[in-house]
Every structure is written in structure tokens, then in C-alpha cells.
Design a protein around this motif. Structure first.
Motif, PDB file in Angstrom:
ATOM      1  N   LYS A   5       0.838  -1.208   0.000  1.00 34.66           N
ATOM      2  CA  LYS A   5       0.000   0.000   0.000  1.00 34.66           C
ATOM      3  C   LYS A   5       0.872   1.257   0.000  1.00 34.66           C
ATOM      4  O   LYS A   5       0.626   2.200  -0.740  1.00 34.66           O
ATOM      5  N   ARG A   6       1.924   1.230   0.816  1.00 33.15           N
ATOM      6  CA  ARG A   6       2.823   2.389   0.897  1.00 33.15           C
ATOM      7  C   ARG A   6       3.630   2.546  -0.394  1.00 33.15           C
ATOM      8  O   ARG A   6       3.857   3.663  -0.857  1.00 33.15           O
ATOM      9  N   LEU A   7       4.050   1.411  -0.981  1.00 31.52           N
ATOM     10  CA  LEU A   7       4.785   1.479  -2.247  1.00 31.52           C
ATOM     11  C   LEU A   7       3.910   2.049  -3.358  1.00 31.52           C
ATOM     12  O   LEU A   7       4.390   2.798  -4.205  1.00 31.52           O
ATOM     13  N   SER A   8       2.630   1.690  -3.353  1.00 29.30           N
ATOM     14  CA  SER A   8       1.737   2.202  -4.402  1.00 29.30           C
ATOM     15  C   SER A   8       1.579   3.716  -4.288  1.00 29.30           C
ATOM     16  O   SER A   8       1.312   4.400  -5.273  1.00 29.30           O
ATOM     17  N   ALA A   9       1.793   4.252  -3.079  1.00 32.84           N
ATOM     18  CA  ALA A   9       1.714   5.706  -2.890  1.00 32.84           C
ATOM     19  C   ALA A   9       2.899   6.426  -3.530  1.00 32.84           C
ATOM     20  O   ALA A   9       2.867   7.641  -3.695  1.00 32.84           O
ATOM     21  N   LEU A  10       3.944   5.678  -3.901  1.00 28.05           N
ATOM     22  CA  LEU A  10       5.100   6.292  -4.554  1.00 28.05           C
ATOM     23  C   LEU A  10       4.728   6.922  -5.897  1.00 28.05           C
ATOM     24  O   LEU A  10       5.484   7.737  -6.422  1.00 28.05           O
ATOM     25  N   CYS A  11       3.588   6.551  -6.460  1.00 25.95           N
ATOM     26  CA  CYS A  11       3.150   7.145  -7.733  1.00 25.95           C
ATOM     27  C   CYS A  11       3.061   8.668  -7.625  1.00 25.95           C
ATOM     28  O   CYS A  11       3.389   9.369  -8.567  1.00 25.95           O
ATOM     29  N   THR A  12       2.610   9.130  -6.475  1.00 28.44           N
ATOM     30  CA  THR A  12       2.403  10.564  -6.301  1.00 28.44           C
ATOM     31  C   THR A  12       3.162  11.150  -5.120  1.00 28.44           C
ATOM     32  O   THR A  12       3.243  12.365  -4.992  1.00 28.44           O
ATOM     33  N   LEU A  13       3.705  10.306  -4.271  1.00 31.45           N
ATOM     34  CA  LEU A  13       4.385  10.756  -3.055  1.00 31.45           C
ATOM     35  C   LEU A  13       5.632  11.565  -3.381  1.00 31.45           C
ATOM     36  O   LEU A  13       6.411  11.176  -4.247  1.00 31.45           O
ATOM     37  N   ARG A  14       5.805  12.655  -2.686  1.00 31.81           N
ATOM     38  CA  ARG A  14       7.008  13.467  -2.856  1.00 31.81           C
ATOM     39  C   ARG A  14       8.152  12.789  -2.102  1.00 31.81           C
ATOM     40  O   ARG A  14       7.994  12.432  -0.937  1.00 31.81           O
ATOM     41  N   PRO A  15       9.307  12.591  -2.734  1.00 29.29           N
ATOM     42  CA  PRO A  15      10.428  11.925  -2.063  1.00 29.29           C
ATOM     43  C   PRO A  15      10.845  12.668  -0.794  1.00 29.29           C
ATOM     44  O   PRO A  15      10.873  13.901  -0.773  1.00 29.29           O
ATOM     45  N   ALA A  16      11.154  11.906   0.255  1.00 29.94           N
ATOM     46  CA  ALA A  16      11.461  12.516   1.543  1.00 29.94           C
ATOM     47  C   ALA A  16      12.952  12.694   1.783  1.00 29.94           C
ATOM     48  O   ALA A  16      13.398  13.788   2.104  1.00 29.94           O
ATOM     49  N   ARG A  17      13.733  11.612   1.640  1.00 25.39           N
ATOM     50  CA  ARG A  17      15.153  11.751   1.934  1.00 25.39           C
ATOM     51  C   ARG A  17      15.987  10.793   1.103  1.00 25.39           C
ATOM     52  O   ARG A  17      15.490   9.779   0.630  1.00 25.39           O
ATOM     53  N   THR A  18      17.266  11.140   0.977  1.00 20.98           N
ATOM     54  CA  THR A  18      18.205  10.300   0.248  1.00 20.98           C
ATOM     55  C   THR A  18      19.253   9.768   1.215  1.00 20.98           C
ATOM     56  O   THR A  18      19.328  10.199   2.369  1.00 20.98           O
ATOM     57  N   LEU A  19      20.074   8.842   0.731  1.00 19.33           N
ATOM     58  CA  LEU A  19      21.209   8.373   1.518  1.00 19.33           C
ATOM     59  C   LEU A  19      22.293   9.439   1.466  1.00 19.33           C
ATOM     60  O   LEU A  19      22.498  10.081   0.430  1.00 19.33           O
ATOM     61  N   LYS A  20      23.008   9.626   2.564  1.00 20.85           N
ATOM     62  CA  LYS A  20      24.043  10.669   2.623  1.00 20.85           C
ATOM     63  C   LYS A  20      25.104  10.492   1.545  1.00 20.85           C
ATOM     64  O   LYS A  20      25.477  11.441   0.873  1.00 20.85           O
ATOM     65  N   LYS A  21      25.603   9.264   1.387  1.00 18.63           N
ATOM     66  CA  LYS A  21      26.700   9.036   0.445  1.00 18.63           C
ATOM     67  C   LYS A  21      26.219   8.646  -0.948  1.00 18.63           C
ATOM     68  O   LYS A  21      27.026   8.466  -1.845  1.00 18.63           O
ATOM     69  N   PRO A  24      23.300  10.307  -3.020  1.00 18.00           N
ATOM     70  CA  PRO A  24      22.162  11.222  -3.124  1.00 18.00           C
ATOM     71  C   PRO A  24      21.141  10.836  -4.196  1.00 18.00           C
ATOM     72  O   PRO A  24      20.052  11.388  -4.225  1.00 18.00           O
ATOM     73  N   ASP A  25      21.479   9.854  -5.040  1.00 14.87           N
ATOM     74  CA  ASP A  25      20.525   9.402  -6.055  1.00 14.87           C
ATOM     75  C   ASP A  25      19.655   8.253  -5.554  1.00 14.87           C
ATOM     76  O   ASP A  25      18.728   7.830  -6.236  1.00 14.87           O
ATOM     77  N   VAL A  26      19.925   7.742  -4.341  1.00 14.54           N
ATOM     78  CA  VAL A  26      19.142   6.655  -3.754  1.00 14.54           C
ATOM     79  C   VAL A  26      18.210   7.234  -2.698  1.00 14.54           C
ATOM     80  O   VAL A  26      18.646   7.889  -1.756  1.00 14.54           O
ATOM     81  N   TRP A  27      16.923   6.981  -2.870  1.00 16.10           N
ATOM     82  CA  TRP A  27      15.892   7.513  -1.978  1.00 16.10           C
ATOM     83  C   TRP A  27      15.447   6.451  -0.997  1.00 16.10           C
ATOM     84  O   TRP A  27      15.476   5.261  -1.295  1.00 16.10           O
ATOM     85  N   VAL A  28      15.002   6.898   0.199  1.00 15.36           N
ATOM     86  CA  VAL A  28      14.564   5.992   1.259  1.00 15.36           C
ATOM     87  C   VAL A  28      13.095   6.249   1.553  1.00 15.36           C
ATOM     88  O   VAL A  28      12.677   7.395   1.749  1.00 15.36           O
ATOM     89  N   LEU A  29      12.315   5.170   1.602  1.00  9.12           N
ATOM     90  CA  LEU A  29      10.916   5.240   2.006  1.00  9.12           C
ATOM     91  C   LEU A  29      10.789   4.473   3.309  1.00  9.12           C
ATOM     92  O   LEU A  29      11.141   3.292   3.370  1.00  9.12           O
ATOM     93  N   GLU A  30      10.328   5.127   4.363  1.00 11.14           N
ATOM     94  CA  GLU A  30      10.153   4.476   5.657  1.00 11.14           C
ATOM     95  C   GLU A  30       8.729   3.965   5.767  1.00 11.14           C
ATOM     96  O   GLU A  30       7.773   4.695   5.524  1.00 11.14           O
ATOM     97  N   ILE A  31       8.624   2.671   6.137  1.00 12.40           N
ATOM     98  CA  ILE A  31       7.319   2.011   6.249  1.00 12.40           C
ATOM     99  C   ILE A  31       7.309   1.287   7.591  1.00 12.40           C
ATOM    100  O   ILE A  31       7.634   0.111   7.666  1.00 12.40           O
ATOM    101  N   GLY A  32       7.001   1.988   8.669  1.00 10.90           N
ATOM    102  CA  GLY A  32       7.066   1.390  10.010  1.00 10.90           C
ATOM    103  C   GLY A  32       8.491   0.944  10.303  1.00 10.90           C
ATOM    104  O   GLY A  32       9.423   1.741  10.243  1.00 10.90           O
ATOM    105  N   ASP A  33       8.672  -0.340  10.601  1.00  9.36           N
ATOM    106  CA  ASP A  33      10.003  -0.888  10.876  1.00  9.36           C
ATOM    107  C   ASP A  33      10.762  -1.239   9.605  1.00  9.36           C
ATOM    108  O   ASP A  33      11.897  -1.697   9.672  1.00  9.36           O
ATOM    109  N   TYR A  34      10.153  -1.064   8.455  1.00  8.58           N
ATOM    110  CA  TYR A  34      10.766  -1.438   7.180  1.00  8.58           C
ATOM    111  C   TYR A  34      11.260  -0.215   6.424  1.00  8.58           C
ATOM    112  O   TYR A  34      10.785   0.903   6.627  1.00  8.58           O
TER     113      TYR A  34
END
Length: 101
Positions: free
Chosen positions: A40-56, A58-68
């Protein structure tokens, strides 16, 4: 990178969501309730604004889904987001460290 399309572009301006074979395998290992929550959270990526990237990476984005955590790449030209990792926080930290060796 081998991947499969899991969500189609449904509206103008939305992103297509892809999962790599590794991400699909990780998703399938989750119990049904967790799998549905992550999907359900992954399907929201269609419209979700990216939140954060990895420090080292910057082209890799992180989606937090509870403990995942899900790691994904964005291709603005093709309007796609490709998820290549899904795992709990401990697996995420292990993957993060392996990316910098």
C-alpha cells in the motif's frame, strides 16, 4: 538491473513503480499483513514526494514504512521509481554498509 512493473502509470504526471527481483523476493517473505501494508505504501510512490536520500548516495531515496525501509531510484525522464531493496531496519543497515565497501 532486472525489474518488473507492478503499477501502471494511471494519471498524467504520476510515476510508474517498478520492483527489482530482489525487492519482490523480499516482499514475498513478509507475512500477509506486513506485505499488504508495504504494498500500500509502495503504491503511494506514484504521487508521493520523495522525503530523503542516503548521505553518500544522493541518487538513492529511502521510504520508511514502520520498521521497514525501501530503497529506490527515480528516473525523472521516464517518470519511474524503481524499488531495489525492501527490508527491516537491521537488514537496511546491513545493505547500507555494503553499498560503501
Amino acid at each position: 538491473m532486472n525489474y518488473r512493473r507492478v503499477l501502471m502509470l494511471s494519471k498524467e504526471g504520476e510515476y510508474g513503480i517498478f520492483l527489482t527481483d530482489e525487492a519482490i523476493a523480499s516482499l514475498n517473505k513478509l507475512d500477509k499483513a506486513e506485505r499488504e501494508r508495504v504494498k500500500k505504501r509502495l503504491s503511494a510512490l506514484c504521487t508521493l514526494r520523495p522525503a530523503r536520500t542516503l548521505k553518500k548516495h544522493p541518487d538513492v531515496w529511502v521510504l520508511e514504512i514502520g520498521d521497514y525501509r525501501a530503497l529506490y531510484l527515480i528516473d525523472e525522464a521516464k517518470k519511474t521509481r524503481t524499488v531495489f531493496f525492501i527490508g527491516n531496519h537491521k537488514e537496511y543497515e546491513k545493505r547500507y554498509l555494503s553499498m560503501f565497501r
